[in-house]
Design an enzyme around this catalytic site. Structure first.
Site, mmCIF file in Angstrom:
data_model
loop_
_atom_site.group_PDB
_atom_site.id
_atom_site.type_symbol
_atom_site.label_atom_id
_atom_site.label_comp_id
_atom_site.label_asym_id
_atom_site.label_seq_id
_atom_site.Cartn_x
_atom_site.Cartn_y
_atom_site.Cartn_z
ATOM 1 N N HIS A 11 0.791 -1.244 0.025
ATOM 2 C CA HIS A 11 0.074 -0.016 0.219
ATOM 3 C C HIS A 11 0.934 1.289 0.056
ATOM 4 C CE1 HIS A 11 -3.187 -2.858 1.246
ATOM 5 N NE2 HIS A 11 -2.304 -3.152 1.972
ATOM 6 N N SER A 57 15.143 21.364 -17.148
ATOM 7 C CA SER A 57 13.933 22.188 -17.423
ATOM 8 C C SER A 57 14.256 23.696 -17.921
ATOM 9 C CB SER A 57 13.236 22.447 -16.186
ATOM 10 O OG SER A 57 12.318 23.568 -16.205
ATOM 11 N N LYS A 100 16.425 21.611 -11.943
ATOM 12 C CA LYS A 100 15.845 20.415 -12.234
ATOM 13 C C LYS A 100 16.384 19.544 -12.981
ATOM 14 C CE LYS A 100 11.970 19.599 -11.735
ATOM 15 N NZ LYS A 100 10.750 19.835 -12.253
ATOM 16 N N GLU A 132 10.166 7.996 -17.307
ATOM 17 C CA GLU A 132 8.739 8.821 -17.405
ATOM 18 C C GLU A 132 8.115 8.260 -18.712
ATOM 19 O OE1 GLU A 132 8.057 12.835 -15.157
ATOM 20 O OE2 GLU A 132 9.909 12.471 -16.135
#
Ligand code: ARG
Length: 476
Positions: A171, A292, A298, A305
């Site tokens: 979980h 970025s 970043k 992804e």
């Protein structure tokens, strides 16, 4: 791939420029020509088409349907066509609709009239089914090689990090201690099953449809088993109607591909989480991240992804292929031309994602101290303490309640279980002694799970040894 040309027909009064134009009196509508053509994408099958044609012609000559001299000319001509394609000088034509008729027309261009004999005892229906099976077989083998590289990389990482303690989750709540290596071997298991599924799928891909003709076979005395032998097929399709219409093998491949991508996506998700500031469990190599344009700080985990994102199109292709077959009457229907783009994209996507992971995994920096610190929080040794009470003779349910009380106290005080005093513990169970602190020791909790399939470092190392053997068994 070169774009096919679309210059108008030399004989606009009829479809006479088509290999099938004999019964037509009017030319094909220009839009329809574009709409029905597949050469823009099926030229990818060209080398398999040629391989299949040479085997077909050889078999025909051995059966006396073509003469030896005719076969020699056809084989030479197809070699010239192949050379043109490989050199990138082949002129693909939309007027010739698909890869099959483009290759055949080029053959006739090279060797003249005898080239027109190649299509004896054959239809494009059994031809295309053969081509795509040959193509897919080769791609499955290439995919298995790359998957093998990734599996091997996971074992190396698992062995290196066998002793690395981390919190295991259920979980997404810290649950029990696991070894980082054990986690890598969980990924290994998913992907080894996929490799095995590819083997299984390959068996049903590697069946020869050629000889089924358009749907009902041929009146010529052909030897399909000889063609199968020449092309390395394991079996010959038993039923001509089924042979030309079946695309189950493509659906099966798509299903395997979808499952691989679901596994990659789950791995990607964990990498993205672990690479976040909140977790800080791993550092992805700069080579696999991008920055970025606005935020200078970043370093984004784009590769995992994208892999996660690409799982969507693969699942989409599975749905497209399975829906494509629904409602098709026997035997071949033009619908089946729609099988190619999904299959090609499945292959490309899977190849790219497999390569991405095979190259990323060996560069993964594991932040052992962060993992250990995370394992020290969240009471992940609570079950160990309950097990300890069971060994003292308490029923598990009572032990569970005792430790639950200790956890509640630790939560209240904002501390960890090993920071509670023995007096605290004795209020829950008077029989407890100092040995509980050994039970809660972080090195011990990992080693304690010492059985086949368990997370003890020794078990992880033994599993790695077995894993190397299992790769050999599955991937050869
Ligand atoms: N381009 C076709 C396909 O991909 C080849 C078979 C065409 N057969 C036919 N009868 N029109 O399925």
């Amino acid at each position: 791939m070169s774009p096919p040309t679309t210059e108008p027909s030399e004989n606009p009064s009829a479809a006479a420029d088509k290999p099938w134009g004999g019964r037509f009196t009017a030319p094909t509508d220009a839009f329809v020509e574009e709409f029905t053509a597949s050469v823009g994408f099926d030229q990818r099958l060209a080398l398999c088409d040629i391989e299949g044609s040479i085997a077909h012609a050889r078999m025909l000559s051995e059966c006396g349907v073509l003469s030896t001299a005719e076969f020699a000319d056809i084989e030479r001509g197809l070699g010239l066509v192949r050379a043109d394609i490989e050199a990138g000088r082949f002129q693909w034509s939309v007027k010739l609709e698909d890869v099959h008729m483009n290759v055949e027309r080029a053959l006739v261009g090279h060797v003249g009239e005898v080239g027109k004999k190649l299509h004896t005892a054959r239809s494009r229906n059994d031809q295309v089914a053969t081509d795509i099976r040959l193509y897919l077989r080769g791609q499955i083998d290439a995919l298995k090689d790359n998957l093998g590289r990734l599996l091997a990389a996971l074992i190396v990482l698992a062995e290196r990090e066998a002793d690395t303690l981390m919190p295991g989750y259920t979980h997404l709540q810290a649950a029990q201690p696991v070894s980082f290596g054990h986690h890598m071997l969980a990924w290994f298991e998913m992907l080894l099953r996929d490799a095995d599924r590819l083997n299984d799928c390959r068996r049903r891909v590697n069946v020869l449809p050629l000889g089924a003709g358009a749907l009902a076979g041929t009146t010529f005395p052909i030897d399909r088993h000889r063609t199968a032998e020449l092309l390395g097929f394991d079996a010959v399709a038993e039923n001509s109607l089924d042979a030309v219409s079946d695309r189950d093998f493509a659906i099966e491949f798509a299903a395997v591909a979808a499952l691989v991508m679901v596994h990659y996506s789950r791995m990607a998700e964990e990498l993205v989480l672990w690479n976040s500031q909140a977790f800080g469990f791993v550092d992805l190599d700069d080579a696999f991240c991008t920055g970025s344009s606005m935020m200078p700080q970043k370093k984004n985990p784009d590769v995992p992804e994208l892999v996660r994102g690409k799982s969507g199109r693969v699942v989409g292709h599975l749905v497209a292929l399975i829906t494509l077959m629904k409602g098709q009457p026997l035997a071949y229907n033009k619908d089946n031309q729609e099988d190619k783009e999904p299959v090609f994209d499945l292959i490309d996507t899977l190849a790219a994602c497999t390569r991405a992971f095979a190259e990323l995994v060996p560069t993964l920096q594991v932040r052992r101290e962060r993992l250990r610190a995370a394992a020290a929080q969240g009471f992940i040794a609570a079950t160990d303490l309950a097990d300890h009470l069971v060994r003292m003779g308490r029923p598990f349910r009572d032990a569970h309640a005792v430790v639950g009380g200790a956890v509640a106290l630790a939560v209240e005080r904002g501390c960890e279980l090993h920071e509670l005093s023995l007096e605290d513990y004795r209020r829950f169970d008077a029989g407890l002694d100092e040995s509980i602190y050994d039970v809660l020791d972080m090195d011990r909790v990992l080693k304690a799970r010492n059985h086949f399939g368990g997370t003890a470092p020794a078990q992880v190392r033994a599993a790695c040894v077995r894993a190397r053997e299992r790769i050999k068994r599955v991937l050869g």
